[in-house]
Design a protein around this motif. Structure first.
Motif, short mmCIF file in Angstrom:
data_model
loop_
_atom_site.label_atom_id
_atom_site.label_comp_id
_atom_site.label_asym_id
_atom_site.label_seq_id
_atom_site.Cartn_x
_atom_site.Cartn_y
_atom_site.Cartn_z
N UNK A 196 0.75 -1.14 -0.02
CA UNK A 196 0.06 0.07 0.05
C UNK A 196 0.92 1.22 0.09
N UNK A 197 0.39 2.35 -0.71
CA UNK A 197 1.20 3.71 -0.49
C UNK A 197 1.05 4.35 0.76
N UNK A 198 0.14 3.97 1.35
CA UNK A 198 0.07 4.64 2.59
C UNK A 198 0.41 3.65 3.93
N UNK A 199 1.32 4.26 4.82
CA UNK A 199 1.79 3.09 5.71
C UNK A 199 0.66 2.66 6.68
N UNK A 200 -0.24 3.32 6.97
CA UNK A 200 -1.46 3.12 7.98
C UNK A 200 -2.42 2.13 7.15
N UNK A 201 -1.92 1.71 5.73
CA UNK A 201 -2.86 0.61 5.15
C UNK A 201 -2.26 -0.43 5.05
N UNK A 202 -1.06 -0.46 5.30
CA UNK A 202 -0.16 -1.91 4.91
C UNK A 202 -0.56 -3.01 5.94
N UNK A 203 -0.32 -4.17 5.54
CA UNK A 203 -0.55 -5.26 6.30
C UNK A 203 0.88 -6.00 6.15
N UNK A 204 1.33 -6.50 7.43
CA UNK A 204 2.64 -7.08 7.56
C UNK A 204 2.21 -8.59 7.62
N UNK A 205 2.79 -9.29 6.91
CA UNK A 205 2.74 -10.91 7.37
C UNK A 205 3.25 -11.53 8.32
N UNK A 206 2.63 -12.07 9.45
CA UNK A 206 3.06 -12.58 10.88
C UNK A 206 3.56 -13.99 10.47
N UNK A 207 2.75 -14.71 9.83
CA UNK A 207 2.86 -16.14 9.57
C UNK A 207 2.41 -16.67 8.59
N UNK A 208 2.70 -17.84 7.86
CA UNK A 208 2.22 -18.75 6.91
C UNK A 208 2.05 -20.05 7.27
N UNK A 209 0.88 -20.49 7.27
CA UNK A 209 0.71 -22.05 7.81
C UNK A 209 0.39 -22.79 6.44
#
Length: 128
Positions: free
Chosen positions: A101-114
């Motif tokens: 996302x171009x806006x930092x507050x709209x980004x999602x960070x990957x925590x885990x992949x199962x």
């Protein structure tokens, strides 16, 4: 809150919820992801702490609308769980859009992949 674009699907979910004694706090409503792209869209409920998306990627043209829906329905710091069969059309594009996302507050960070099976994955993200 359970959502779907289909009224028949929502009616079925409500019936299953009643039959299984779901609490009265459970609700289900129709939602068209493309409505969430409109500037004047107002979410009919408060943004939630956890979004569960299961088998939601069907075509690339809906990726932008699905991302807009996630942003409208989730609160900052919220968790997004995405479950899907690998190879779905638009899946890789959607996963990329969550992180870019171009806006930092709209980004999602990957925590885990199962990996519940060789052909399925569950990704756990956190919104900034």
């Amino acid at each position: 809150v359970a959502t779907d674009v289909s009224t028949a699907a929502i009616d079925a979910v409500r019936g299953v919820a009643r039959a299984n004694g779901m609490p009265t706090t459970f609700s289900a409503m129709t939602l068209d992801w493309f409505d969430c792209l409109r500037d004047d869209y107002v979410c009919p409920f408060q943004p939630v702490e956890v979004l569960l998306l299961a088998d939601v990627n069907y075509y690339s043209d809906a990726v932008r609308a699905l991302l807009a829906t996630c942003l409208r329905l989730s609160r900052p710091g919220g968790i997004l769980l995405l479950g899907s069969k690998l190879g779905r059309i638009g899946l890789d594009q959607f996963r990329t859009s969550l992180a870019e996302s171009t806006s930092p507050s709209y980004k999602y960070s990957l925590l885990e992949e199962l990996e519940p099976s060789p052909e399925h994955r569950v990704w756990i993200y956190q919104r900034a």
